[in-house]
Design an enzyme around this catalytic site. Structure first.
Site, PDB file in Angstrom:
ATOM      1  N   GLU A  80     -17.859 -23.450  17.776  1.00  0.00           N
ATOM      2  CA  GLU A  80     -18.220 -22.091  18.201  1.00  0.00           C
ATOM      3  C   GLU A  80     -17.305 -21.038  17.592  1.00  0.00           C
ATOM      4  O   GLU A  80     -16.098 -21.198  17.530  1.00  0.00           O
ATOM      5  CB  GLU A  80     -18.165 -21.985  19.735  1.00  0.00           C
ATOM      6  N   ARG A  90     -29.518 -19.245  33.285  1.00  0.00           N
ATOM      7  CA  ARG A  90     -30.965 -19.466  33.402  1.00  0.00           C
ATOM      8  C   ARG A  90     -31.296 -20.351  34.590  1.00  0.00           C
ATOM      9  O   ARG A  90     -32.410 -20.425  35.044  1.00  0.00           O
ATOM     10  CB  ARG A  90     -31.513 -20.106  32.120  1.00  0.00           C
ATOM     11  N   CYS A 143     -20.279 -22.830  29.578  1.00  0.00           N
ATOM     12  CA  CYS A 143     -19.447 -23.109  28.394  1.00  0.00           C
ATOM     13  C   CYS A 143     -18.907 -21.814  27.780  1.00  0.00           C
ATOM     14  O   CYS A 143     -17.720 -21.721  27.460  1.00  0.00           O
ATOM     15  CB  CYS A 143     -20.226 -23.915  27.362  1.00  0.00           C
ATOM     16  N   HIS A 162     -19.290 -27.612  20.896  1.00  0.00           N
ATOM     17  CA  HIS A 162     -20.426 -28.181  21.638  1.00  0.00           C
ATOM     18  C   HIS A 162     -20.856 -29.486  20.981  1.00  0.00           C
ATOM     19  O   HIS A 162     -20.996 -29.551  19.749  1.00  0.00           O
ATOM     20  CB  HIS A 162     -21.627 -27.221  21.609  1.00  0.00           C
TER      21      HIS A 162
HETATM   22  N1  PCA Z   1     -22.602 -27.427  28.761  1.00  0.00           N
HETATM   23  C1  PCA Z   1     -22.994 -26.219  29.448  1.00  0.00           C
HETATM   24  C2  PCA Z   1     -22.021 -26.098  30.585  1.00  0.00           C
HETATM   25  C3  PCA Z   1     -21.338 -27.418  30.705  1.00  0.00           C
HETATM   26  C4  PCA Z   1     -21.687 -28.134  29.479  1.00  0.00           C
HETATM   27  O1  PCA Z   1     -21.240 -29.238  29.143  1.00  0.00           O
HETATM   28  C5  PCA Z   1     -23.072 -24.998  28.528  1.00  0.00           C
HETATM   29  O2  PCA Z   1     -23.346 -25.171  27.322  1.00  0.00           O
HETATM   30  O3  PCA Z   1     -22.886 -23.886  28.989  1.00  0.00           O
END
Ligand code: PCA
Length: 210
Positions: A80, A90, A143, A162
């Site tokens: 990111e 959502r 996240c 991610h």
């Molecule tokens: N993914 C979610 C929150 C926790 C996770 O592992 C997100 O992308 O916001």
């Protein structure tokens, strides 16, 4: 000795595992490039995730802090670039909270950029045969919330990655991409090594048109 904090999230959204926690827990206690890794689990809940993250930052004073999360819809490892100061859920988090259009931290900047060498990480991952890209948005769920809080409170180098579903999760989501646990662990090791070995980033075209 340098310290690295890796965080992963508990499962959410009907899943029974979260690849982020399954992956970072495998690295807990490992020494990577002379630095000791501590892995910690965060609740998938607005507020609570940041409280725990802050506690860990205060306790460990890590040189490098990488928060990791699951992005089931993504087809590669997403390093990111930016966290924005907005919570817009959502669906409810694991505490049943669903904030809409509220700041992560009131009266704080609109956004923070990752301070990890994100393009060098992407290049190193691709070199080892792992699918990776720079992501221009971490979303507006927990996240992004955690990434924003991490960068607001700070560590010398900090950011967010991610991970796609694990194969056992993708088996229940036909068509979804998956990354094995071993590849996820290898990817995070590379991300930590790359962060520890350089402060500057590479110039590498990794932009997006939308
Ligand atoms: N993914 C979610 C929150 C926790 C996770 O592992 C997100 O992308 O916001």
């Amino acid at each position: 000795m340098k310290t690295v904090l890796l965080t992963g999230f508990e499962p959410f959204g009907g899943e029974t595992v979260n690849p982020s926690w399954e992956t970072v827990r495998r690295l807990d206690g490992e020494i990577i490039a002379g630095a000791r890794v501590s892995a910690r689990r965060l609740p998938c809940a607005f507020g609570a995730a940041l409280d725990e993250l802050r506690r860990q930052l205060d306790a460990l004073h890590p040189d490098v802090a990488i928060a990791v999360g699951q992005a089931g819809g993504r087809s590669d490892i997403a390093v990111e670039r930016v966290a924005i100061n907005i919570d817009d859920a959502r669906f409810p988090d694991n505490d049943g909270k669903q904030p809409i259009d509220v700041p992560v931290i009131p009266n704080a900047p609109a956004a923070y950029f990752s301070t990890l060498p994100i393009k060098a990480i992407v290049a190193a991952l691709r070199e080892r045969g792992l699918p990776a890209t720079v992501s221009q948005t971490a979303g507006t769920f927990v996240c992004n919330h955690a990434m924003y809080g991490l960068l607001h409170h700070g560590a010398p180098q900090a950011g967010f990655i991610h991970l796609p579903f694990l194969p056992e999760q993708a088996a229940r989501h036909p068509g979804a991409f998956s990354l094995s646990l071993d590849d996820g662990v290898a990817a995070l090791r590379i991300a930590v090594e790359t962060s520890l070995s350089r402060a500057d980033d590479l110039v590498l075209s990794c932009g997006a048109t939308h």
